[in-house]
Scaffold this active site. Sequence first.
Site, mmCIF file in Angstrom:
data_model
loop_
_atom_site.group_PDB
_atom_site.id
_atom_site.type_symbol
_atom_site.label_atom_id
_atom_site.label_comp_id
_atom_site.label_asym_id
_atom_site.label_seq_id
_atom_site.Cartn_x
_atom_site.Cartn_y
_atom_site.Cartn_z
ATOM 1 N N ASP A 11 0.874 -1.176 0.000
ATOM 2 C CA ASP A 11 0.000 0.000 0.000
ATOM 3 C C ASP A 11 0.912 1.227 0.000
ATOM 4 O OD1 ASP A 11 0.962 0.195 2.568
ATOM 5 O OD2 ASP A 11 -0.988 0.236 3.561
ATOM 6 N N CYS A 68 3.352 -3.218 4.094
ATOM 7 C CA CYS A 68 2.468 -2.123 4.522
ATOM 8 C C CYS A 68 3.125 -1.505 5.739
ATOM 9 C CB CYS A 68 1.032 -2.597 4.768
ATOM 10 S SG CYS A 68 0.795 -3.716 6.161
ATOM 11 N N THR A 70 2.628 -1.648 9.187
ATOM 12 C CA THR A 70 2.982 -2.586 10.264
ATOM 13 C C THR A 70 3.197 -4.015 9.761
ATOM 14 O OG1 THR A 70 0.659 -3.096 10.581
ATOM 15 C CG2 THR A 70 1.588 -1.354 11.982
ATOM 16 N N HIS A 101 10.339 -23.375 10.033
ATOM 17 C CA HIS A 101 9.327 -24.038 10.857
ATOM 18 C C HIS A 101 7.917 -23.936 10.290
ATOM 19 C CE1 HIS A 101 11.837 -23.939 14.844
ATOM 20 N NE2 HIS A 101 12.501 -24.461 13.823
ATOM 21 N N HIS A 136 7.811 -30.419 11.653
ATOM 22 C CA HIS A 136 7.046 -29.204 11.331
ATOM 23 C C HIS A 136 5.974 -29.445 10.277
ATOM 24 C CE1 HIS A 136 9.774 -26.995 13.807
ATOM 25 N NE2 HIS A 136 10.804 -27.461 13.125
HETATM 26 C C1 RB5 Z 1 -1.680 2.712 6.513
HETATM 27 O O1 RB5 Z 1 -1.684 3.916 7.179
HETATM 28 C C2 RB5 Z 1 -1.507 1.561 7.480
HETATM 29 O O2 RB5 Z 1 -2.632 1.435 8.289
HETATM 30 C C3 RB5 Z 1 -1.229 0.288 6.731
HETATM 31 O O3 RB5 Z 1 -0.103 0.446 5.948
HETATM 32 C C4 RB5 Z 1 -0.940 -0.967 7.560
HETATM 33 O O4 RB5 Z 1 -0.019 -0.707 8.565
HETATM 34 C C5 RB5 Z 1 -2.104 -1.718 8.000
HETATM 35 O O5 RB5 Z 1 -2.020 -2.763 8.618
#
Ligand code: RB5
Length: 147
Positions: A11, A68, A70, A101, A136
Amino acid sequence: MMAERIPIASDHAGFEMKEKIKAKLTAMGYDVHDLGTTSAASTDYPDYAHPLAREIESGAAARGVLLCGTGLGMSYAANRHPNVRAAVAWLPEIAELARKHNDANVLVLPARFVSEADGEQILARFLDTKFEGGRHQPRVDKIEIGK
Ligand code: RB5
């Protein structure tokens, strides 16, 4: 030998790092397929996670990379697909264990929490590590619901 096809997608939060990782994969000789996004403009991560996960689910690609902020949203969406095991890795050791694993087939990078250099290290470890199988294998088999 044909180059391995590796789909990659992000994203807006992962866009900049995706471009770097894409260049790295291309330099490594992989057949990289960029499924977007194409700019840093705000967008919705599932719109990119699902097309990539479908490639893994269908067997069009054996491994893929998502990014993305996180890593979480991308992994949630990708892991809804049968036979997709998308692992968020913020250290090379986690990428290694996800392969050894858990037979992870999608690497998810938390772009807002790893440096570019670390992202490349994590990617390299993911690509270079084989699934150990053995004890595993039955555990991985049990991940799929209804099997
Ligand atoms: C975008 O701001 C953020 O929410 C997205 O990149 C991601 O971290 C979502 O899980």
